[in-house]
Write a protein that holds these residues in place. Structure first.
Motif, mmCIF file in Angstrom:
data_model
loop_
_atom_site.group_PDB
_atom_site.id
_atom_site.type_symbol
_atom_site.label_atom_id
_atom_site.label_comp_id
_atom_site.label_asym_id
_atom_site.label_seq_id
_atom_site.Cartn_x
_atom_site.Cartn_y
_atom_site.Cartn_z
ATOM 1 N N LEU A 1 0.271 -1.086 0.113
ATOM 2 C CA LEU A 1 -0.147 -0.546 0.428
ATOM 3 C C LEU A 1 0.736 1.633 -0.062
ATOM 4 C CD1 LEU A 1 -3.227 0.992 0.216
ATOM 5 C CD2 LEU A 1 -2.377 1.077 2.851
ATOM 6 N N ASP A 2 0.657 2.143 -0.850
ATOM 7 C CA ASP A 2 1.371 3.507 -0.120
ATOM 8 C C ASP A 2 0.920 4.640 0.143
ATOM 9 O OD1 ASP A 2 3.258 2.811 -2.895
ATOM 10 O OD2 ASP A 2 1.711 2.307 -4.303
ATOM 11 N N VAL A 3 -0.495 4.384 -0.007
ATOM 12 C CA VAL A 3 -1.200 5.963 1.177
ATOM 13 C C VAL A 3 -2.201 4.953 1.376
ATOM 14 C CG1 VAL A 3 -2.260 7.931 0.400
ATOM 15 C CG2 VAL A 3 -0.506 7.238 -1.004
ATOM 16 N N LEU A 4 -1.889 5.254 2.777
ATOM 17 C CA LEU A 4 -3.742 5.409 3.521
ATOM 18 C C LEU A 4 -4.066 6.841 4.062
ATOM 19 C CD1 LEU A 4 -5.592 3.297 5.845
ATOM 20 C CD2 LEU A 4 -3.515 4.117 7.368
ATOM 21 N N VAL A 5 -6.118 6.495 3.547
ATOM 22 C CA VAL A 5 -6.570 7.657 4.348
ATOM 23 C C VAL A 5 -7.364 7.152 5.039
ATOM 24 C CG1 VAL A 5 -7.737 9.337 2.787
ATOM 25 C CG2 VAL A 5 -5.997 8.574 1.546
ATOM 26 N N ASN A 6 -7.104 8.054 6.003
ATOM 27 C CA ASN A 6 -7.928 8.278 7.398
ATOM 28 C C ASN A 6 -9.168 8.459 7.232
ATOM 29 O OD1 ASN A 6 -7.103 5.286 8.308
ATOM 30 N ND2 ASN A 6 -5.654 5.996 8.925
ATOM 31 N N ASN A 7 -10.411 8.728 6.528
ATOM 32 C CA ASN A 7 -10.825 9.690 6.419
ATOM 33 C C ASN A 7 -12.839 10.227 7.208
ATOM 34 O OD1 ASN A 7 -12.621 11.608 4.485
ATOM 35 N ND2 ASN A 7 -14.006 9.973 3.818
ATOM 36 N N ALA A 8 -12.774 8.453 7.694
ATOM 37 C CA ALA A 8 -14.346 8.836 8.185
ATOM 38 C C ALA A 8 -14.410 8.548 9.472
ATOM 39 C CB ALA A 8 -14.545 6.977 8.026
ATOM 40 N N GLY A 9 -15.438 9.880 9.488
ATOM 41 C CA GLY A 9 -15.934 9.855 11.090
ATOM 42 C C GLY A 9 -17.082 10.763 11.345
ATOM 43 N N VAL A 10 -17.029 11.319 12.414
ATOM 44 C CA VAL A 10 -19.095 11.638 12.292
ATOM 45 C C VAL A 10 -18.766 12.697 13.123
ATOM 46 C CG1 VAL A 10 -19.692 9.255 12.779
ATOM 47 C CG2 VAL A 10 -19.203 10.348 14.889
ATOM 48 N N ALA A 11 -19.693 13.404 13.246
ATOM 49 C CA ALA A 11 -19.699 14.793 14.168
ATOM 50 C C ALA A 11 -20.008 14.950 15.293
ATOM 51 C CB ALA A 11 -21.040 15.965 12.900
#
Length: 254
Positions: A65-75
């Protein structure tokens, strides 16, 4: 060079915009979300088993893997006495521990490769801390701190880490919001809906920041201005924040 990218929370909002932006550059993207769908792999970021399955998928599909994007989230959020400990636990489990789980899962692979890039999506709330958002501010600040730690700890292995801190932009994030403080929810929804910045704008800034080697990506002018005010005019910054606090209390009593 084609990169191998995993994006969490990719079914909508910034995750979908990032997935589109990476693919437009020719990258291969494993798009994931809590509930899978067409072109989306199921990945609940609060599940150790799901992260283990994602690692297996990456190993079998790409071998790395080259890029891990931890984007998931809540408000979430709420004034001090209105935000329950259950709400604190909920937002921490998703917005902080979700990113921690992802990083812990893929760090051994990144170290073995002597390459990789961790991108954690935080928020301007991790740098600037308005009233009524104590829990959200705290977990996003923790994501900022954790990302910096990753950057220092993994540099010797050729692994980079970047944190993204946007202000309010148009997305469906407010749909995930939980909390008993309705005044805060109303305010956040208004700021999101009336923002001039889109998810596509933020995604483009993220990729540009990655290309530039930025460890902190502050993608929009409103975020940059607010952060600059905090550092260059702390009394002025405090005055703005406290005026917002009074306005929030006033709205709650209307």
């Amino acid at each position: 060079m084609t990169r191998r990218v995993l994006v969490t929370g990719a079914a909508s909002g910034l995750g979908a915009a990032l997935t589109t932006a990476f693919r437009a550059r020719g990258d291969d993207v494993l798009a994931t979300d809590r509930v899978g769908g067409t072109g989306i792999e199921a990945l609940d970021i609060t599940s150790d088993a799901d992260w283990s399955a994602a690692l297996t998928t990456v190993q079998q599909r790409w071998g790395g893997l080259d890029v891990l994007v931890n984007n998931a989230g809540v408000a979430g959020g709420g004034r001090i006495e209105r935000c329950s400990l259950d709400e604190w636990r909920w937002i921490t489990e998703i917005n902080l521990f979700g990113a921690v789980r992802g990083v812990q899962t893929f760090t051994p692979m990144f170290k073995d490769q002597h390459a990789g890039h961790i991108v954690n999506i935080a928020s301007l709330a991790g740098l600037v801390h308005p009233a009524g958002m104590g829990s959200y501010n705290a977990v996003k600040a923790a994501v900022v701190a954790f990302t910096e730690t990753c950057s220092h700890e993994l540099a010797a292995y050729g692994v980079r880490a970047s944190v993204v801190c946007p202000s309010y932009f148009r997305t469906n994030l407010v749909e995930s919001m939980q909390g008993n403080d309705e005044a805060v929810g109303t305010l956040m929804a208004h700021l999101i809906e009336n923002s001039a910045v889109s998810a596509d704008d933020v995604a483009a800034a993220v990729l540009a920041g990655m290309d530039a080697g930025d460890e902190m990506i502050v993608p929009d002018e409103a975020a940059r201005s607010a952060y600059l005010l905090k550092w260059t005019d702390r009394p002025g910054y405090d005055q703005v924040m406290r005026a917002q606090a009074r306005k929030l209390d006033g709205a709650a009593h209307e």
